[in-house]
Motif scaffolding. Structure first.
Motif, short mmCIF file in Angstrom:
data_model
loop_
_atom_site.label_atom_id
_atom_site.label_comp_id
_atom_site.label_asym_id
_atom_site.label_seq_id
_atom_site.Cartn_x
_atom_site.Cartn_y
_atom_site.Cartn_z
N PRO A 1 6.23 7.28 -2.03
CA PRO A 1 7.01 7.67 -3.22
C PRO A 1 8.22 8.49 -2.82
N GLN A 2 9.22 8.45 -3.65
CA GLN A 2 10.47 9.14 -3.33
C GLN A 2 10.28 10.65 -3.21
N ALA A 3 9.43 11.23 -4.04
CA ALA A 3 9.27 12.68 -4.05
C ALA A 3 8.10 13.15 -3.18
N ASN A 4 7.33 12.22 -2.63
CA ASN A 4 6.17 12.56 -1.80
C ASN A 4 5.21 13.51 -2.53
N ILE B 1 0.86 -1.19 0.00
CA ILE B 1 0.00 0.00 0.00
C ILE B 1 0.90 1.24 0.00
N ALA B 2 0.66 2.11 -0.95
CA ALA B 2 1.40 3.38 -1.04
C ALA B 2 0.60 4.49 -0.39
N THR B 3 1.30 5.45 0.16
CA THR B 3 0.63 6.58 0.81
C THR B 3 1.50 7.82 0.69
N LEU B 4 1.01 8.95 1.22
CA LEU B 4 1.71 10.24 1.20
C LEU B 4 1.88 10.75 2.62
N GLU B 5 2.90 11.59 2.80
CA GLU B 5 3.08 12.28 4.08
C GLU B 5 2.17 13.50 4.07
N ASP B 6 0.93 13.28 4.50
CA ASP B 6 -0.10 14.33 4.44
C ASP B 6 -0.85 14.34 5.77
N PHE B 7 -0.17 14.81 6.80
CA PHE B 7 -0.76 14.84 8.13
C PHE B 7 -1.99 15.78 8.14
N PRO B 8 -3.07 15.34 8.80
CA PRO B 8 -3.31 14.14 9.61
C PRO B 8 -4.03 13.03 8.86
N ASN C 1 2.50 15.28 -16.46
CA ASN C 1 3.67 16.14 -16.69
C ASN C 1 4.65 16.12 -15.52
N ASP C 2 4.27 15.50 -14.42
CA ASP C 2 5.13 15.41 -13.23
C ASP C 2 5.03 13.97 -12.72
N TYR C 3 5.54 13.06 -13.52
CA TYR C 3 5.25 11.63 -13.34
C TYR C 3 6.30 10.91 -12.51
N GLU C 4 7.55 11.26 -12.65
CA GLU C 4 8.63 10.51 -12.03
C GLU C 4 8.60 10.66 -10.52
N ARG C 5 8.87 9.52 -9.85
CA ARG C 5 8.96 9.43 -8.39
C ARG C 5 7.68 9.90 -7.70
N SER C 6 6.56 9.69 -8.34
CA SER C 6 5.27 10.14 -7.80
C SER C 6 4.44 8.95 -7.35
N LEU C 7 3.34 9.26 -6.70
CA LEU C 7 2.43 8.22 -6.23
C LEU C 7 1.72 7.53 -7.39
N ILE C 8 1.27 8.30 -8.37
CA ILE C 8 0.53 7.68 -9.47
C ILE C 8 1.46 6.84 -10.36
N GLU C 9 2.76 7.12 -10.34
CA GLU C 9 3.68 6.27 -11.08
C GLU C 9 3.73 4.88 -10.46
N MET C 10 3.76 4.82 -9.13
CA MET C 10 3.79 3.53 -8.45
C MET C 10 2.48 2.77 -8.68
N VAL C 11 1.37 3.49 -8.69
CA VAL C 11 0.08 2.83 -8.90
C VAL C 11 -0.07 2.41 -10.35
N HIS D 1 1.43 36.88 -2.67
CA HIS D 1 2.24 35.68 -2.61
C HIS D 1 1.53 34.62 -1.75
N PHE D 2 1.55 33.39 -2.22
CA PHE D 2 0.96 32.30 -1.45
C PHE D 2 1.84 31.07 -1.58
N VAL D 3 1.69 30.16 -0.62
CA VAL D 3 2.50 28.95 -0.55
C VAL D 3 1.56 27.78 -0.33
N SER D 4 1.90 26.64 -0.93
CA SER D 4 1.14 25.41 -0.75
C SER D 4 2.11 24.23 -0.82
N MET D 5 1.57 23.03 -0.64
CA MET D 5 2.40 21.84 -0.61
C MET D 5 2.85 21.46 -2.02
N ARG D 6 4.11 21.05 -2.11
CA ARG D 6 4.64 20.59 -3.39
C ARG D 6 3.99 19.25 -3.75
N GLY D 7 3.49 19.17 -5.00
CA GLY D 7 2.88 17.95 -5.47
C GLY D 7 1.51 17.67 -4.90
#
Length: 636
Positions: free
Chosen positions: A132-135, A87-94, A141-151, A317-323
């Motif tokens: 995934p390596q990149a979380n 099972i794959a997952t992301l670091e997305d607390f909580p 367009n952003d496929y490598e080391r991603s969650l959907i690549e593993m799936v 200016h705003f900031v959000s989570m990468r990926g």
């Protein structure tokens, strides 16, 4: 038990009852003995049998199909029992996050794995957790080391995370048919010191109202002046003297400040103009006073950035989570946030790879003033933990407890599900159980976690007393500074022009002679030059200055006219007449009465008429205040 009377009454009622309707409702399906579903009622004559039923040409589902489906689910249930899943997952607390134990075993935590543990107990399987390596969720367009690549490559059997359903990922993964929730991404920002709706003296009216008030203040004066001139020319009325433009402009300004006016128009049309402006100012000032009181006491606190349009129009200016879902909703063309793609190109958007929300809050929001966009469960827990920490710093000051504010309007809304590899049959086994958890409210309960039901750090801190700050009175300071600066500039201009005119007059007199123009005519010095003479009378005399004015005898003192005494006293020298044509005295009182003098009522005031030595009559005021001013002007 029923009595006999009750039975008789019931029988009578049954006789009066209408006959029982044994007909079945139309379009009702019935399971026949051969296991085929069919209509229980015949269709109307003008309707084809294939068109009857709940839909046009419904497919008949036989009992055998239902039995086959149950057999398939039973077989899958037996197949998965004892099976080991990746099972794959992301670091997305909580909602989903992992923890590495001492034996280097990674375990999954959060709401997603609470659901997985429920499925594990029901279907009796084991699993291991990978990330995934990149979380990042990933996209085409952003496929490598991603969650959907593993799936997509079937490296895992399931993606256990709250994955937003985006159009770009549907071609590479299979989303669960059961929606876990509708994710809402919220904006968090520094709590502004004042409401976005304004504060201070300018708060009661919006910007364009102030502009129109200023335009009316500048335009009404000339309009009144023009109408008065037009009225006099059309009517030929000589009684109403036309007021100057300056008087009309000053009347408009004075009425705005609720001051009276010395102008007293006679014509009815002019009076109506004046009254109209007074009524307008009365209503305007009443609204301003009431709204100012409301803004300073009961004003609703609003944030400067509440929607996506506020971020876009103000280039914030705003900031959000990468990926995360926000980044792909912006980068994907046909998504709802694609209009923000320009802000990424202009470096107004930052996507942080740091998974610690507290770090992003302190580094980007508190220090640099960014707007932090995060999903609602993470925002609630982050603000609650920050609130608990700051509560230990200051126990009673809510401004210290809540330095951040959360917008109420969602920045992005997307449904979120699990994801499976394309062709996987786990969806048929897990999705019905997930649907039960969602419909029972268990998923929503788990998402809220241990957060209290009360709102943490609301926009309007109701417990904070509203005290006036320097920011509320800043416009007052600006008005004072502007007034003093304008007065100083005008005063400097007056001195400059006085100096220029005096130099011009002095050069002209020195070139053409004293009191003469180039053509020989007599000319009097200008008032600027006369004023310059008075300023420099102690340092020298200007060219052409006459000493006649300095030898003129001042009028008699007030006491010398009305007080008695001998002629030798200095105070009575004004009362002595001319002797043999010689000016032994300075004058006599008219009327021949050397003691009483002649009193005259002129313009409603009492004066003593006095004849000077050169034979001219002068007036000496009798009333004490006027006499005191007269005495000071001519003797001091």
């Amino acid at each position: 038990m029923a009595t006999g009377i009750e039975l008789l009454v019931a029988a009578a009622l049954c006789v009066a009852c209408p006959p029982q309707n044994e007909s079945l409702p139309p379009n009702l399906y019935q399971l026949r003995e051969n296991g085929v579903l069919s209509l229980t009622t015949e269709p109307p004559i003008d309707v084809e049998p294939t068109d009857a039923g709940p839909g046009a040409g419904p497919s008949e589902e036989t009992l055998q199909d239902i039995t086959n489906k149950n057999d398939k689910l039973r077989a899958m249930h037996e197949w998965i029992g004892g099976k080991h899943l990746r099972i794959a997952t992301l670091e997305d607390f909580p909602l989903s996050y992992t923890q590495v134990l001492e034996n280097n075993t990674r375990i999954g935590l959060g709401v997603s794995f609470q659901i997985i543990d429920f499925l594990k107990k029901k279907f009796n399987f084991t699993y291991e957790v990978v990330v995934p390596q990149a979380n990042i969720i990933g996209s085409p367009n952003d496929y490598e080391r991603s969650l959907i690549e593993m799936v997509n490559k079937s490296e895992v059997d399931l993606a256990a995370a709250f994955i937003p359903s985006l159009s770009g990922q549907r071609s590479v993964v299979y989303y669960s048919t059961t929606t876990l929730d509708e994710g809402e991404w919220i904006m968090v920002m520094q709590r502004p010191r004042e409401s976005a709706s304004g504060s201070g003296l300018l708060a009661p009216f919006e910007f364009w109202v102030w502009i129109l008030i200023l335009v009316s203040l500048l335009a009404v004066g000339p309009i009144i002046y023009g109408l008065i001139i037009l009225r006099n020319r059309l009517t030929g009325d000589g009684q109403q003297t036309p007021y100057s433009l300056g008087h009309c402009a000053w009347f408009v300004y004075g009425a705005l400040m609720k001051q009276g006016s010395t102008l007293s128009p006679i014509a009815d049309s002019t009076r109506l103009l004046f009254a109209t402006w007074w009524i307008f100012i009365t209503i305007l000032t009443s609204f301003y006073t009431a709204n100012l009181t409301a803004f300073l006491t009961l004003s609703k606190f609003t944030l400067p950035y509440n929607t996506v349009n506020d971020i876009l129009t103000k280039n914030k200016h705003f900031v959000s989570m990468r990926g995360g879902g926000v980044e792909y909703a912006i980068r994907t063309t046909n998504e709802s946030l694609s209009m923000l793609n320009r802000m990424i190109q202009n470096n107004y958007a930052v996507f942080s790879e740091e998974t610690n929300d507290t770090y992003n809050l302190q580094n980007y929001v508190e220090k640099n003033g960014y707007v932090f966009v995060r999903d609602r469960p993470a925002i609630n827990i982050m603000l609650y933990q920050d609130y608990l920490y700051r509560k230990t710093v200051s126990f009673s000051d809510e401004k210290v407890h809540c330095p951040f504010a959360m917008a109420k309007e969602p920045f992005l809304k997307k449904i979120r599900t699990f994801a499976y590899p394309i062709g996987s049959n786990l969806s048929q086994l897990f999705d019905p159980e997930l649907l039960k958890l969602v419909e029972s409210g268990i998923v929503k309960h788990l998402s809220n976690g241990d957060i209290p039901s009360a709102e943490i750090c609301p926009q309007d801190l109701g417990g904070t007393e509203r005290q006036l700050r320097n920011g509320d009175l800043m416009m007052t300071y600006y008005i004072m500074l502007a007034g003093f600066a304008t007065a100083l500039a005008v005063f400097s201009t007056e001195l400059l022009f006085r100096y220029i005119n005096s130099r011009h007059e002095a050069n002209k007199w020195a070139r053409h002679g004293i009191g003469r123009t180039p053509n020989g005519q007599s000319v009097a010095p200008s008032r600027w030059l006369r004023g310059w003479r008075r300023l420099n009378s102690g340092h020298g005399q200007l060219l052409g200055a006459s000493t006649h004015g300095q030898n003129v005898t001042p009028p008699p003192p007030y006491q010398s006219i009305f007080n008695g005494g001998s002629h030798g006293e200095p105070l009575n020298r004004w009362r002595r007449p001319l002797v043999n044509g010689n000016a032994l005295g300075n004058g006599v009182l008219l009327g021949g009465d050397s003691e009483g003098g002649v009193r005259r009522l002129i313009n409603g005031r009492d004066y003593m008429v006095f004849r000077s030595p050169n034979g001219q009559s002068q007036l000496v005021p009798v009333r004490s205040p006027s006499a005191a001013l007269f005495q000071y002007s001519y003797t001091e």
